[in-house]
Design a protein around this motif. Structure first.
Motif, PDB file in Angstrom:
ATOM      1  N   VAL A 261       0.785  -1.186  -0.040  1.00  0.00           N
ATOM      2  CA  VAL A 261       0.149  -0.233  -0.181  1.00  0.00           C
ATOM      3  C   VAL A 261       0.646   1.266   0.351  1.00  0.00           C
ATOM      4  N   THR A 262       1.915   0.885   1.169  1.00  0.00           N
ATOM      5  CA  THR A 262       2.848   2.301   1.261  1.00  0.00           C
ATOM      6  C   THR A 262       3.435   2.746  -0.367  1.00  0.00           C
ATOM      7  N   GLY A 263       4.237   1.732  -0.711  1.00  0.00           N
ATOM      8  CA  GLY A 263       4.935   1.869  -1.614  1.00  0.00           C
ATOM      9  C   GLY A 263       3.921   1.897  -3.218  1.00  0.00           C
ATOM     10  N   LEU A 264       2.656   1.587  -3.236  1.00  0.00           N
ATOM     11  CA  LEU A 264       1.755   2.031  -4.348  1.00  0.00           C
ATOM     12  C   LEU A 264       1.588   4.091  -4.079  1.00  0.00           C
ATOM     13  N   GLY A 265       1.546   4.452  -3.189  1.00  0.00           N
ATOM     14  CA  GLY A 265       1.156   5.736  -2.630  1.00  0.00           C
ATOM     15  C   GLY A 265       1.802   6.293  -2.581  1.00  0.00           C
ATOM     16  N   CYS A 266       4.259   6.075  -3.143  1.00  0.00           N
ATOM     17  CA  CYS A 266       4.411   6.715  -3.330  1.00  0.00           C
ATOM     18  C   CYS A 266       5.318   6.532  -4.117  1.00  0.00           C
ATOM     19  N   GLY A 267       4.803   5.752  -5.166  1.00  0.00           N
ATOM     20  CA  GLY A 267       4.365   5.477  -6.622  1.00  0.00           C
ATOM     21  C   GLY A 267       3.579   6.755  -7.685  1.00  0.00           C
ATOM     22  N   LEU A 268       2.654   6.638  -7.497  1.00  0.00           N
ATOM     23  CA  LEU A 268       1.936   7.618  -7.058  1.00  0.00           C
ATOM     24  C   LEU A 268       1.852   9.118  -7.296  1.00  0.00           C
ATOM     25  N   LEU A 269       3.138   9.281  -5.828  1.00  0.00           N
ATOM     26  CA  LEU A 269       2.898  10.747  -5.778  1.00  0.00           C
ATOM     27  C   LEU A 269       3.955  10.698  -6.723  1.00  0.00           C
ATOM     28  N   LEU A 270       5.404  10.101  -6.768  1.00  0.00           N
ATOM     29  CA  LEU A 270       6.112  10.477  -7.335  1.00  0.00           C
ATOM     30  C   LEU A 270       5.997  10.615  -9.330  1.00  0.00           C
ATOM     31  N   LEU A 271       5.183   9.590  -9.432  1.00  0.00           N
ATOM     32  CA  LEU A 271       4.275   9.767 -10.781  1.00  0.00           C
ATOM     33  C   LEU A 271       4.038  11.607 -11.098  1.00  0.00           C
ATOM     34  N   VAL A 272       2.966  12.108 -10.057  1.00  0.00           N
ATOM     35  CA  VAL A 272       3.129  13.248  -9.815  1.00  0.00           C
ATOM     36  C   VAL A 272       3.716  14.198 -10.123  1.00  0.00           C
TER      37      VAL A 272
END
Length: 200
Positions: free
Chosen positions: A88-99
Motif C-alpha cells: 500500500v505504501t509503495g503504491l502511494g509513493c509511486g503515485l506521488l512520484l509520478l505526479v
C-alpha cells in the motif's frame, strides 16, 4: 522557457517533489521502529531490517550481524500487516512520484498541465497520500510479531511499543504524505494555466 504552470503551479511542483522525496526516502529506509537486541541497536522498516541475530554453531551462541538489508522474500516479512503496509505504501509513493515528475515537466513544457489536468493530478496526490497514510496506520498492527517482540523487550503488542520507539523514517513517510494530501492537493487546483481557445 515555456511553462504550462502558474506561479502557484511552480510552488506546487516544487512542494510535490519534496513531499514525494520525503515519503519515498522514508519508505525505503529501515528506521521506522528502533530497539535493541543483545545490546545492539536494531531497526525495522516495512520490508527492511538493520541488525539481526544469527546462530554461531562454532561457539554455540547467538550473535548479532550488524548489517542492513531487505527480507529474503516477501513472505519473510514478519507479519501480514507489514506485507500489506509495504504494498500500500509503495503504491502511494509511486503515485506521488509520478505526479511530482509530471509537475516538474510542466515547468518546462508549455500546455502540458491545464486546469483540468492539475485537478486530476491533485486527486491522484490525495489518493497517494491516503494510501501511504493507510500504510502508516497498518504498521503498528505488526508490532506483535516475534521478531519485534524480541527487539522490544518481549513487551510489544499491537499499538504497544514496549521498550522500542518510533524512528524518523516513519515520521518522514507520514509527513510527506500528509503534506501531499493537505497542501499539494489544494495547490494543484490552481496550478495549470487556462488553455488558449483556438478559433477552429
Amino acid at each position: 522557457m515555456a511553462s504550462s504552470l502558474t506561479c502557484t503551479g511552480m510552488i506546487w511542483a516544487l512542494l510535490s517533489f519534496l513531499c514525494a522525496a520525503a515519503s519515498c526516502i522514508g519508505f525505503f529506509m529501515p528506521y521506522w521502529l528502533l530497539g535493541s537486541q543483545l545490546e545492539k541497536s536494531v531497526s525495522f522498516g516495512t520490508f527492511r531490517r538493520c541488525s539481526y541475530p544469527v546462530r554461531d554453531e562454532s561457539r554455540q551462541t547467538t550473535v548479532m550481524v550488524e548489517q542492513c538489508g531487505r527480507y529474503a522474500s516477501f513472505q519473510a516479512i514478519p507479519s501480514a500487516e507489514w506485507r500489506i503496509c509495504t504494498v500500500v505504501t509503495g503504491l502511494g509513493c509511486g503515485l506521488l512520484l509520478l505526479v511530482a515528475l509530471t509537475a516538474l515537466m510542466g515547468c518546462c513544457v508549455s500546455e502540458l498541465i491545464s486546469r483540468t489536468v492539475g485537478r486530476v493530478a491533485g486527486g491522484i496526490q490525495f489518493l497517494g497520500g491516503l494510501l501511504i497514510g493507510s500504510g502508516c496506520a497498518l504498521y503498528p498492527l505488526g508490532w506483535d510479531s516475534e521478531e519485534v517482540r524480541q527487539t522490544c523487550g518481549n513487551l510489544s503488542n499491537q499499538f504497544e511499543l514496549g521498550t522500542c520507539e518510533i524512528g524518523w523514517a516513519y515520521y518522514c513517510t507520514g509527513g510527506g504524505a500528509a503534506a501531499a494530501m493537505l497542501i499539494c492537493t489544494w495547490l494543484a487546483c490552481f496550478s495549470g494555466k487556462k488553455q488558449k481557445q483556438y478559433p477552429y
